[in-house]
Design a protein around this motif. Sequence first.
Motif, PDB file in Angstrom:
ATOM      1  N   LEU A   1      19.192   0.730  -5.307  1.00  0.00           N
ATOM      2  CA  LEU A   1      19.199   1.862  -4.377  1.00  0.00           C
ATOM      3  C   LEU A   1      18.220   1.653  -3.228  1.00  0.00           C
ATOM      4  CD1 LEU A   1      19.382   4.773  -6.983  1.00  0.00           C
ATOM      5  CD2 LEU A   1      21.229   4.017  -5.472  1.00  0.00           C
ATOM      6  N   GLU A   2      17.051   1.123  -3.542  1.00  0.00           N
ATOM      7  CA  GLU A   2      16.058   0.854  -2.501  1.00  0.00           C
ATOM      8  C   GLU A   2      16.544  -0.230  -1.546  1.00  0.00           C
ATOM      9  OE1 GLU A   2      12.904   2.073  -1.397  1.00  0.00           O
ATOM     10  OE2 GLU A   2      13.910   3.715  -2.405  1.00  0.00           O
ATOM     11  N   GLY A   3      17.170  -1.271  -2.110  1.00  0.00           N
ATOM     12  CA  GLY A   3      17.706  -2.334  -1.253  1.00  0.00           C
ATOM     13  C   GLY A   3      18.784  -1.819  -0.322  1.00  0.00           C
ATOM     14  N   PHE A   4      19.642  -0.953  -0.846  1.00  0.00           N
ATOM     15  CA  PHE A   4      20.718  -0.377  -0.036  1.00  0.00           C
ATOM     16  C   PHE A   4      20.133   0.525   1.045  1.00  0.00           C
ATOM     17  CE2 PHE A   4      24.247   2.219   1.195  1.00  0.00           C
ATOM     18  CZ  PHE A   4      25.384   1.484   0.935  1.00  0.00           C
ATOM     19  N   ARG A   5      19.171   1.357   0.665  1.00  0.00           N
ATOM     20  CA  ARG A   5      18.544   2.253   1.646  1.00  0.00           C
ATOM     21  C   ARG A   5      17.937   1.456   2.798  1.00  0.00           C
ATOM     22  NH1 ARG A   5      13.285   5.041   2.607  1.00  0.00           N
ATOM     23  NH2 ARG A   5      12.264   3.734   1.073  1.00  0.00           N
ATOM     24  N   GLY A   6      17.227   0.385   2.460  1.00  0.00           N
ATOM     25  CA  GLY A   6      16.556  -0.399   3.490  1.00  0.00           C
ATOM     26  C   GLY A   6      17.496  -1.243   4.329  1.00  0.00           C
ATOM     27  N   THR A   7      18.589  -1.733   3.717  1.00  0.00           N
ATOM     28  CA  THR A   7      19.477  -2.662   4.421  1.00  0.00           C
ATOM     29  C   THR A   7      20.628  -1.970   5.134  1.00  0.00           C
ATOM     30  OG1 THR A   7      18.981  -4.296   2.698  1.00  0.00           O
ATOM     31  CG2 THR A   7      20.800  -4.795   4.162  1.00  0.00           C
ATOM     32  N   VAL A   8      21.182  -0.935   4.539  1.00  0.00           N
ATOM     33  CA  VAL A   8      22.330  -0.267   5.159  1.00  0.00           C
ATOM     34  C   VAL A   8      21.899   0.962   5.950  1.00  0.00           C
ATOM     35  CG1 VAL A   8      24.571   0.814   4.772  1.00  0.00           C
ATOM     36  CG2 VAL A   8      23.884  -1.157   3.389  1.00  0.00           C
ATOM     37  N   TYR A   9      21.267   1.913   5.286  1.00  0.00           N
ATOM     38  CA  TYR A   9      20.902   3.150   5.996  1.00  0.00           C
ATOM     39  C   TYR A   9      19.857   2.907   7.083  1.00  0.00           C
ATOM     40  CZ  TYR A   9      23.473   6.212   2.776  1.00  0.00           C
ATOM     41  OH  TYR A   9      24.456   6.862   2.071  1.00  0.00           O
TER      42      TYR A   9
ATOM     43  N   TYR B   1       5.757   8.244   3.972  1.00  0.00           N
ATOM     44  CA  TYR B   1       4.921   7.308   3.208  1.00  0.00           C
ATOM     45  C   TYR B   1       5.075   7.475   1.700  1.00  0.00           C
ATOM     46  CZ  TYR B   1       1.811  11.398   3.780  1.00  0.00           C
ATOM     47  OH  TYR B   1       1.279  12.666   3.826  1.00  0.00           O
ATOM     48  N   ASP B   2       5.817   8.507   1.273  1.00  0.00           N
ATOM     49  CA  ASP B   2       6.121   8.665  -0.157  1.00  0.00           C
ATOM     50  C   ASP B   2       7.414   7.943  -0.541  1.00  0.00           C
ATOM     51  OD1 ASP B   2       3.945  10.466  -0.611  1.00  0.00           O
ATOM     52  OD2 ASP B   2       5.153  12.090   0.258  1.00  0.00           O
ATOM     53  N   THR B   3       8.266   7.637   0.447  1.00  0.00           N
ATOM     54  CA  THR B   3       9.621   7.160   0.136  1.00  0.00           C
ATOM     55  C   THR B   3       9.647   5.728  -0.386  1.00  0.00           C
ATOM     56  OG1 THR B   3      10.029   6.431   2.425  1.00  0.00           O
ATOM     57  CG2 THR B   3      10.623   8.697   1.865  1.00  0.00           C
ATOM     58  N   TYR B   4       8.551   4.981  -0.210  1.00  0.00           N
ATOM     59  CA  TYR B   4       8.508   3.606  -0.717  1.00  0.00           C
ATOM     60  C   TYR B   4       7.975   3.530  -2.147  1.00  0.00           C
ATOM     61  CZ  TYR B   4       9.515   2.012   4.007  1.00  0.00           C
ATOM     62  OH  TYR B   4      10.126   1.786   5.207  1.00  0.00           O
TER      63      TYR B   4
ATOM     64  N   LEU C   1       0.827  -1.209   0.000  1.00  0.00           N
ATOM     65  CA  LEU C   1       0.000   0.000   0.000  1.00  0.00           C
ATOM     66  C   LEU C   1       0.863   1.263   0.000  1.00  0.00           C
ATOM     67  CD1 LEU C   1      -2.754  -1.202   2.482  1.00  0.00           C
ATOM     68  CD2 LEU C   1      -3.118  -0.618   0.073  1.00  0.00           C
ATOM     69  N   LEU C   2       2.036   1.207   0.634  1.00  0.00           N
ATOM     70  CA  LEU C   2       2.946   2.353   0.617  1.00  0.00           C
ATOM     71  C   LEU C   2       3.549   2.581  -0.773  1.00  0.00           C
ATOM     72  CD1 LEU C   2       5.009   2.265   3.940  1.00  0.00           C
ATOM     73  CD2 LEU C   2       2.961   3.567   3.420  1.00  0.00           C
ATOM     74  N   LYS C   3       3.515   1.556  -1.615  1.00  0.00           N
ATOM     75  CA  LYS C   3       4.033   1.692  -2.977  1.00  0.00           C
ATOM     76  C   LYS C   3       2.961   2.167  -3.956  1.00  0.00           C
ATOM     77  CE  LYS C   3       7.529  -1.939  -2.427  1.00  0.00           C
ATOM     78  NZ  LYS C   3       7.967  -3.292  -2.847  1.00  0.00           N
ATOM     79  N   ASN C   4       1.748   2.349  -3.462  1.00  0.00           N
ATOM     80  CA  ASN C   4       0.629   2.732  -4.326  1.00  0.00           C
ATOM     81  C   ASN C   4       0.881   4.092  -4.985  1.00  0.00           C
ATOM     82  OD1 ASN C   4      -2.233   3.751  -4.995  1.00  0.00           O
ATOM     83  ND2 ASN C   4      -2.577   1.626  -4.387  1.00  0.00           N
ATOM     84  N   GLU C   5       0.454   4.227  -6.212  1.00  0.00           N
ATOM     85  CA  GLU C   5       0.647   5.488  -6.938  1.00  0.00           C
ATOM     86  C   GLU C   5      -0.146   6.631  -6.311  1.00  0.00           C
ATOM     87  OE1 GLU C   5       0.064   5.373 -11.118  1.00  0.00           O
ATOM     88  OE2 GLU C   5       1.377   3.646 -11.430  1.00  0.00           O
ATOM     89  N   LYS C   6      -1.283   6.315  -5.715  1.00  0.00           N
ATOM     90  CA  LYS C   6      -2.146   7.348  -5.141  1.00  0.00           C
ATOM     91  C   LYS C   6      -1.653   7.734  -3.742  1.00  0.00           C
ATOM     92  CE  LYS C   6      -5.393   7.767  -8.318  1.00  0.00           C
ATOM     93  NZ  LYS C   6      -5.662   9.040  -9.015  1.00  0.00           N
ATOM     94  N   ARG C   7      -1.321   8.999  -3.575  1.00  0.00           N
ATOM     95  CA  ARG C   7      -0.813   9.472  -2.292  1.00  0.00           C
ATOM     96  C   ARG C   7      -1.859   9.302  -1.191  1.00  0.00           C
ATOM     97  NH1 ARG C   7       1.813  15.412  -1.084  1.00  0.00           N
ATOM     98  NH2 ARG C   7       3.731  14.599  -0.182  1.00  0.00           N
TER      99      ARG C   7
END
Length: 598
Positions: A450-458, A303-306, A205-211
């Motif tokens: 980039l998303e994998g790195f953001r979630g796993t490292v940062y 909630y926009d970052t995903y 749901l966080l990946k949904n196009e609708k904000r």
Amino acid sequence: MSKELKDRKSISDKYKWNLDHIYKNDSEFEKDLKKVLQKIAEIDKYKADFCADGENLYNALNEIIKIEEKTSRLYSYAHMKYDQNTQNEKYQNYKNKAMTAYNKLNNSTSFMVPAIIELGEEKLAEYINQTEELSFYDHFFDDIMRQKEHYLSAEEEKILALAGEVTQSSENIFSMLNNADLEFPIIEEEDGEEIRLTHGRYIDLLKNEKRRVRKAAFNGMHGEYEKLDNTFAAVLDSTVKGDIFYARARKYNNSLEASLDDDNISVEVYDNLINSISDNLAPLHEYMELKKEMLDLDELHIYDTYTPLIKEIDLKFEYEECKEIIKNALAPLGEDYVSVVEQAFNSGWIDVYENKGKRSGAYSSGCYGVHPFILMNYTQDISNLFTLIHEMGHALHSYYTNKNQPYIYSKYKIFVAEVASTLNENLLVDYMLNNAESKEEKLYLLNYFLEGFRGTVYRQTMFAEFEKMIHQQVEKGEGLTSQSMQKKYNKLNRKYFGKQLVMDKKLDYEWARIPHFYYNFYVYKYATGYSAATALAENIKNEGRKAADRYLDFLKAGGSDYPLNILKNAGVNMEKPLVIENAVDKFSRYLAKLRDLI
């Protein structure tokens, strides 16, 4: 309407793992279980003369380790049989019996470590001199003796073991609250259809196009934690106090030191991760700015970052095609590695497709003396391709370890467990980028990395810093309250995500829903493992065969040495900031590539 799931019998055997490689049938399992339980009951006979002389010690250790190996085989067979169909009561019973055998074994062998410590290093060296075969256990003894100040007497160890039922209760309470008692609200999807928010649906749901949908999911999720924030604070406070209790009982300076000591990791490694990432947050801030720009948002909320920067493209892979991609991507690791991957695909290692009652998710598992196994629930989307190559990394780590190490050194530490899996993912990203046929495909793959790195490292480093902060607060004699944790969590989000992120009040309650905060300083291992894997993958790309051979030696080492030493031999020094800095540098380079393609 979705298709009905197949019964397991209707799936071709070539897409199912073959657990007959562990036991030919259930009758063999039952016979072995009976023998193992009998052997465990006889362990007491070793107790009186366990350290009487070198020969006695050697013989007793050999016999006890044989029993442990058999117990491990029983559990592997039982849990994987159960995972094939969790509705099968017979295998649920097998799994329970195997776990009971493990518990009995642990209770029966609890005298061993205190007895070896009581023997002392000087006497132990004398025994090894007298009984040369005992030197086989050198690393085993060294690991015990380096922690000797932190072990208690046999009677005190029993008391600590009994306390476990109490100290572990906070994790159980969190699990019940989080998984059973919380009910999330109904929200409206983009098509107007109402849907119940759940843990499983949240990220989608966080990946949904609708904000509007993303915001409703975020507020709905964290609103429920806000209602019970004081309860969740009390439960987390309890688990942190449990960690501190064990650290003090075992005479460590603090709970962080106590947790890391099991892997022989220094506190400096943990602090180095946090400090290195803290000094290299600019690329993450730049990535957040790019998200805001590409999503055409007036302001950026968590909630926009995903939301993917690149719209889903039709990257589908039949299983047979997926096998070829994986073999090609892993070619830099050499012919022997790829031949084992081929064997895994064609020799009953992998349970590929979903069936009625099958356990969800994916994992690699197995037992010593038998090849590893991989559970999948394969669908054709790209995430399953990455999942399969990830689990293949775990499987081949176990394969090479078991082939080259005796049972006692076949269990590699959690600190290095995610290295082999995420290195494979790094190789896959690079291979697919080099062979991408369109700009859209390249954009998608860069964003995926980039998303994998953001979630796993940062993100995991931010969690690690928060975990350190709350333990230090309790160690100073201050209790954890919701208000104090909200302030800490808000401060960290501002630091890690930068000025582009609008700080929604409900984000301050996210700490309440993170189960890893109950795992006693576990999350940092995701970030260090991913960073080490990135470094090793870059070494292999730049140095070729030489670096690949060092990496294979890393896989073969298992638990025969301490994790930091094994990584150093592979060419990665986790005690220096360079490894983390180089990983961030790769993130920056791929971010620049993404910008150039837009």
